[in-house]
Design an enzyme around this catalytic site. Sequence first.
Site, PDB file in Angstrom:
ATOM      1  N   TYR A 292      39.116   7.583 -12.893  1.00 13.30           N
ATOM      2  CA  TYR A 292      38.667   6.334 -12.261  1.00 13.30           C
ATOM      3  C   TYR A 292      39.599   5.211 -12.709  1.00 13.30           C
ATOM      4  O   TYR A 292      39.689   4.933 -13.907  1.00 13.30           O
ATOM      5  CB  TYR A 292      37.228   6.019 -12.683  1.00 13.30           C
ATOM      6  CG  TYR A 292      36.318   7.230 -12.559  1.00 13.30           C
ATOM      7  CD1 TYR A 292      35.669   7.529 -11.360  1.00 13.30           C
ATOM      8  CD2 TYR A 292      36.150   8.111 -13.640  1.00 13.30           C
ATOM      9  CE1 TYR A 292      34.864   8.660 -11.244  1.00 13.30           C
ATOM     10  CE2 TYR A 292      35.356   9.239 -13.536  1.00 13.30           C
ATOM     11  CZ  TYR A 292      34.717   9.514 -12.336  1.00 13.30           C
ATOM     12  OH  TYR A 292      33.938  10.640 -12.234  1.00 13.30           O
TER      13      TYR A 292
ATOM     14  N   ARG B  59      36.146  12.424  -8.340  1.00 19.23           N
ATOM     15  CA  ARG B  59      35.396  13.406  -9.146  1.00 19.23           C
ATOM     16  C   ARG B  59      35.247  14.655  -8.296  1.00 19.23           C
ATOM     17  O   ARG B  59      35.090  14.562  -7.065  1.00 19.23           O
ATOM     18  CB  ARG B  59      34.027  12.844  -9.554  1.00 19.23           C
ATOM     19  CG  ARG B  59      33.189  13.790 -10.393  1.00 19.23           C
ATOM     20  CD  ARG B  59      32.025  13.099 -11.132  1.00 19.23           C
ATOM     21  NE  ARG B  59      31.026  12.511 -10.266  1.00 19.23           N
ATOM     22  CZ  ARG B  59      30.869  11.210 -10.054  1.00 19.23           C
ATOM     23  NH1 ARG B  59      31.683  10.333 -10.636  1.00 19.23           N
ATOM     24  NH2 ARG B  59      29.934  10.759  -9.252  1.00 19.23           N
TER      25      ARG B  59
ATOM     26  N   ASP C  63       0.827  -1.216   0.000  1.00 19.83           N
ATOM     27  CA  ASP C  63       0.000   0.000   0.000  1.00 19.83           C
ATOM     28  C   ASP C  63       0.859   1.263   0.000  1.00 19.83           C
ATOM     29  O   ASP C  63       0.387   2.341   0.371  1.00 19.83           O
ATOM     30  CB  ASP C  63      -0.897   0.017   1.253  1.00 19.83           C
ATOM     31  CG  ASP C  63      -2.009  -1.007   1.140  1.00 19.83           C
ATOM     32  OD1 ASP C  63      -2.342  -1.384  -0.004  1.00 19.83           O
ATOM     33  OD2 ASP C  63      -2.522  -1.434   2.187  1.00 19.83           O
TER      34      ASP C  63
ATOM     35  N   HIS D 180      26.698  19.085 -17.471  1.00 21.13           N
ATOM     36  CA  HIS D 180      25.350  19.087 -18.039  1.00 21.13           C
ATOM     37  C   HIS D 180      24.628  20.325 -17.524  1.00 21.13           C
ATOM     38  O   HIS D 180      25.040  20.919 -16.525  1.00 21.13           O
ATOM     39  CB  HIS D 180      24.599  17.810 -17.624  1.00 21.13           C
ATOM     40  CG  HIS D 180      24.690  17.501 -16.150  1.00 21.13           C
ATOM     41  ND1 HIS D 180      23.881  18.090 -15.223  1.00 21.13           N
ATOM     42  CD2 HIS D 180      25.540  16.709 -15.442  1.00 21.13           C
ATOM     43  CE1 HIS D 180      24.198  17.646 -14.011  1.00 21.13           C
ATOM     44  NE2 HIS D 180      25.221  16.821 -14.104  1.00 21.13           N
TER      45      HIS D 180
ATOM     46  N   GLU E 231      32.945  18.117  -8.444  1.00 17.25           N
ATOM     47  CA  GLU E 231      31.824  18.674  -9.207  1.00 17.25           C
ATOM     48  C   GLU E 231      31.280  19.923  -8.534  1.00 17.25           C
ATOM     49  O   GLU E 231      30.937  19.909  -7.351  1.00 17.25           O
ATOM     50  CB  GLU E 231      30.703  17.626  -9.308  1.00 17.25           C
ATOM     51  CG  GLU E 231      29.454  18.152  -9.997  1.00 17.25           C
ATOM     52  CD  GLU E 231      28.406  17.071 -10.251  1.00 17.25           C
ATOM     53  OE1 GLU E 231      28.368  16.083  -9.504  1.00 17.25           O
ATOM     54  OE2 GLU E 231      27.629  17.248 -11.206  1.00 17.25           O
TER      55      GLU E 231
ATOM     56  N   HIS F 152      19.785  16.694 -14.463  1.00 22.35           N
ATOM     57  CA  HIS F 152      20.246  16.791 -15.857  1.00 22.35           C
ATOM     58  C   HIS F 152      19.160  17.614 -16.546  1.00 22.35           C
ATOM     59  O   HIS F 152      18.162  17.079 -17.010  1.00 22.35           O
ATOM     60  CB  HIS F 152      20.388  15.414 -16.495  1.00 22.35           C
ATOM     61  CG  HIS F 152      21.528  14.625 -15.918  1.00 22.35           C
ATOM     62  ND1 HIS F 152      21.829  13.348 -16.299  1.00 22.35           N
ATOM     63  CD2 HIS F 152      22.459  14.952 -14.985  1.00 22.35           C
ATOM     64  CE1 HIS F 152      22.885  12.924 -15.618  1.00 22.35           C
ATOM     65  NE2 HIS F 152      23.278  13.871 -14.815  1.00 22.35           N
TER      66      HIS F 152
ATOM     67  N   ASP G 126      24.000  19.880  -7.361  1.00 17.37           N
ATOM     68  CA  ASP G 126      24.707  18.657  -7.768  1.00 17.37           C
ATOM     69  C   ASP G 126      26.193  18.830  -7.452  1.00 17.37           C
ATOM     70  O   ASP G 126      26.913  19.485  -8.213  1.00 17.37           O
ATOM     71  CB  ASP G 126      24.458  18.455  -9.275  1.00 17.37           C
ATOM     72  CG  ASP G 126      25.014  17.146  -9.803  1.00 17.37           C
ATOM     73  OD1 ASP G 126      25.503  16.329  -9.004  1.00 17.37           O
ATOM     74  OD2 ASP G 126      24.957  16.953 -11.038  1.00 17.37           O
TER      75      ASP G 126
ATOM     76  N   HIS H  28      27.488   5.646 -11.178  1.00 22.57           N
ATOM     77  CA  HIS H  28      26.208   5.899 -10.498  1.00 22.57           C
ATOM     78  C   HIS H  28      25.963   4.879  -9.389  1.00 22.57           C
ATOM     79  O   HIS H  28      24.885   4.297  -9.266  1.00 22.57           O
ATOM     80  CB  HIS H  28      25.053   5.929 -11.507  1.00 22.57           C
ATOM     81  CG  HIS H  28      25.069   7.168 -12.351  1.00 22.57           C
ATOM     82  ND1 HIS H  28      24.402   7.295 -13.530  1.00 22.57           N
ATOM     83  CD2 HIS H  28      25.689   8.365 -12.159  1.00 22.57           C
ATOM     84  CE1 HIS H  28      24.619   8.505 -14.040  1.00 22.57           C
ATOM     85  NE2 HIS H  28      25.401   9.172 -13.222  1.00 22.57           N
TER      86      HIS H  28
ATOM     87  N   ASP I 139      28.650  12.145  -4.193  1.00 25.13           N
ATOM     88  CA  ASP I 139      27.987  12.952  -5.215  1.00 25.13           C
ATOM     89  C   ASP I 139      26.539  13.085  -4.758  1.00 25.13           C
ATOM     90  O   ASP I 139      25.769  12.123  -4.820  1.00 25.13           O
ATOM     91  CB  ASP I 139      28.083  12.226  -6.574  1.00 25.13           C
ATOM     92  CG  ASP I 139      27.459  13.017  -7.716  1.00 25.13           C
ATOM     93  OD1 ASP I 139      26.710  13.987  -7.455  1.00 25.13           O
ATOM     94  OD2 ASP I 139      27.706  12.654  -8.885  1.00 25.13           O
TER      95      ASP I 139
ATOM     96  N   GLU J 114      32.415  18.820 -13.810  1.00 31.38           N
ATOM     97  CA  GLU J 114      32.666  17.637 -13.001  1.00 31.38           C
ATOM     98  C   GLU J 114      33.640  16.642 -13.627  1.00 31.38           C
ATOM     99  O   GLU J 114      33.285  15.507 -13.937  1.00 31.38           O
ATOM    100  CB  GLU J 114      31.349  16.933 -12.695  1.00 31.38           C
ATOM    101  CG  GLU J 114      30.449  16.690 -13.901  1.00 31.38           C
ATOM    102  CD  GLU J 114      29.158  15.958 -13.510  1.00 31.38           C
ATOM    103  OE1 GLU J 114      29.255  14.879 -12.921  1.00 31.38           O
ATOM    104  OE2 GLU J 114      28.071  16.494 -13.788  1.00 31.38           O
TER     105      GLU J 114
ATOM    106  N   HIS K 188      33.255   9.973 -18.925  1.00 29.59           N
ATOM    107  CA  HIS K 188      32.014  10.760 -19.009  1.00 29.59           C
ATOM    108  C   HIS K 188      32.311  12.193 -19.436  1.00 29.59           C
ATOM    109  O   HIS K 188      33.465  12.622 -19.463  1.00 29.59           O
ATOM    110  CB  HIS K 188      31.238  10.711 -17.682  1.00 29.59           C
ATOM    111  CG  HIS K 188      31.978  11.236 -16.478  1.00 29.59           C
ATOM    112  ND1 HIS K 188      32.128  12.570 -16.222  1.00 29.59           N
ATOM    113  CD2 HIS K 188      32.600  10.577 -15.466  1.00 29.59           C
ATOM    114  CE1 HIS K 188      32.805  12.723 -15.090  1.00 29.59           C
ATOM    115  NE2 HIS K 188      33.112  11.527 -14.609  1.00 29.59           N
TER     116      HIS K 188
HETATM  117  N1  GLY Z   1      24.751  13.354  -9.952  1.00 34.41           N
HETATM  118  C1  GLY Z   1      24.633  12.998 -11.298  1.00 34.41           C
HETATM  119  C2  GLY Z   1      25.596  13.731 -12.105  1.00 34.41           C
HETATM  120  O1  GLY Z   1      26.557  14.249 -11.585  1.00 34.41           O
HETATM  121  O2  GLY Z   1      25.438  13.886 -13.278  1.00 34.41           O
HETATM  122 MN    MN Z   2      26.351  16.224 -12.395  1.00 33.71          MN
HETATM  123 MN    MN Z   3      26.704  14.733  -9.525  1.00 30.69          MN
END
Ligand code: GLY
Ligand code: MN
Ligand code: MN
Length: 436
Positions: free
Chosen positions: A384, A401, A35, A350, A403, A357, A267, A239, A256, A380, A346
């Site tokens: 790695y 990373r 529920d 963004h 960011e 995003h 972010d 992720h 992150d 960012e 990556h």
């Molecule tokens: N937290 C997702 C990104 O950095 O794009």
């Molecule tokens: Mn990001």
């Molecule tokens: Mn991020």
Amino acid sequence: MHPDIFNRRRRGLMQLMGDGIAIIPTNNAMHRNGDVQFRFRPDSDFYYLTQFAEPEAVAVLIPNREEGEFILFCRNRDPRREQWEGRRAGLENALELYGADQAYEIEQLETILPKLLVNQNKVYTCTGRHPDFDQQLFGWINDIKAKVRSGVHAPMEFSDLTYILHELRLFKKSEELRVMRRAARLSAAGHRRAMQVCRPQMYEYEIQAALEMTFMQGGSHYPAYPSIVAAGENACILHYTENQSLCQDGDLLLIDAGAELECYASDITRTFPINGKYSPEQRDLYELVLAAQAAAIENVRSGKAWRAYHQAAVKVLVQGMLDLGLLKGSLEELIDKEEYKRFYMHGTGHWLGMDVHDVGEYKVEDAWRVLEPGMVLTVEPGIYITPSDDVDPRWHNIGIRIEDDVVVGKDEPEILTRDIPVDPDEIEAIMADARP
Ligand code: GLY
Ligand code: MN
Ligand code: MN
């Protein structure tokens, strides 16, 4: 935000539409188990135009309609249901608080919306986002087509509302930047708390709890996306959201995470040593990522192409990988052949806004978009290195990373997220201060 702001947004959108009818449904409530429902989050486009945060609602905009241009379908008041499920705004408040010209019960959508579609030439929708709704809509339009002999005509033209609406959302107005600054400051406070509480032999989720407690204490209902709290090798999973591992002495912790405030995201990523002190290898790589980030931010300027800041980051990273012996060859060739993607797979950022995003085109007619004041984006870069990488094992299982969230200004970029530092000495100092 003041309701006038949402009224102004609707007016701006209707001006761009000229005529026709725009139909914007919000998200459905999502079943979780038994529920239990997932916590509801309104559709960003719908909320951007209405400030209305309940499920089961549809906004309709019809420029120049005499009886009213903004029609809101929503749940009506129902004391018995509200006692179980929570308060509802109801039709009266839809008019008074949310500025609708007309409000109807959501159950009336099927009878009233087809009437609003009759004799409209052009229908604007966010096609594809709510497929069940799209199907319903086309059903109503077919019903109108079946009645042409009675003298009505059905819409002929279908237009994707997202093209004009997302262009509006891409450029943040001062009131949006104010909320984003608050979200950024709150997120930075959460990251600071995480650095302060972190100790070897804690679980990742314990640190997540401290971080998200800070977000919630600051008024954030939920993080802007699932927090990534990744110790050691977990940081190499981009992720990673399990957050169940032990934080080991000598490893790094990559976090992150960002708070959401009034449906605006933040972010931030910081990577710090679990025991409070970067090892020489960790520091070498950290300083490289930091240098790449600085070079990237230099390119977040009005008039620069979207891709320029990624390219600047890649150049610094690849040169650093060469200097540290992680890659061999010539800088140009490694970049051309994208050999660096083994360690940096990556993009460098963004758009950021109501969605983490965020919406907005990155290319215009095949060319990278040029940055303009009011755009907000993340910067960012990362690196790695996993044991499957054929490099000296002293580099293995390091994922880093850094960011930050940046506003494109008329001159200098504005970094929203520096209440939590990136300098490794400053990070060590924050951690040392929290360890008596
Ligand atoms: N937290 C997702 C990104 O950095 O794009
Ligand atoms: Mn990001
Ligand atoms: Mn991020």
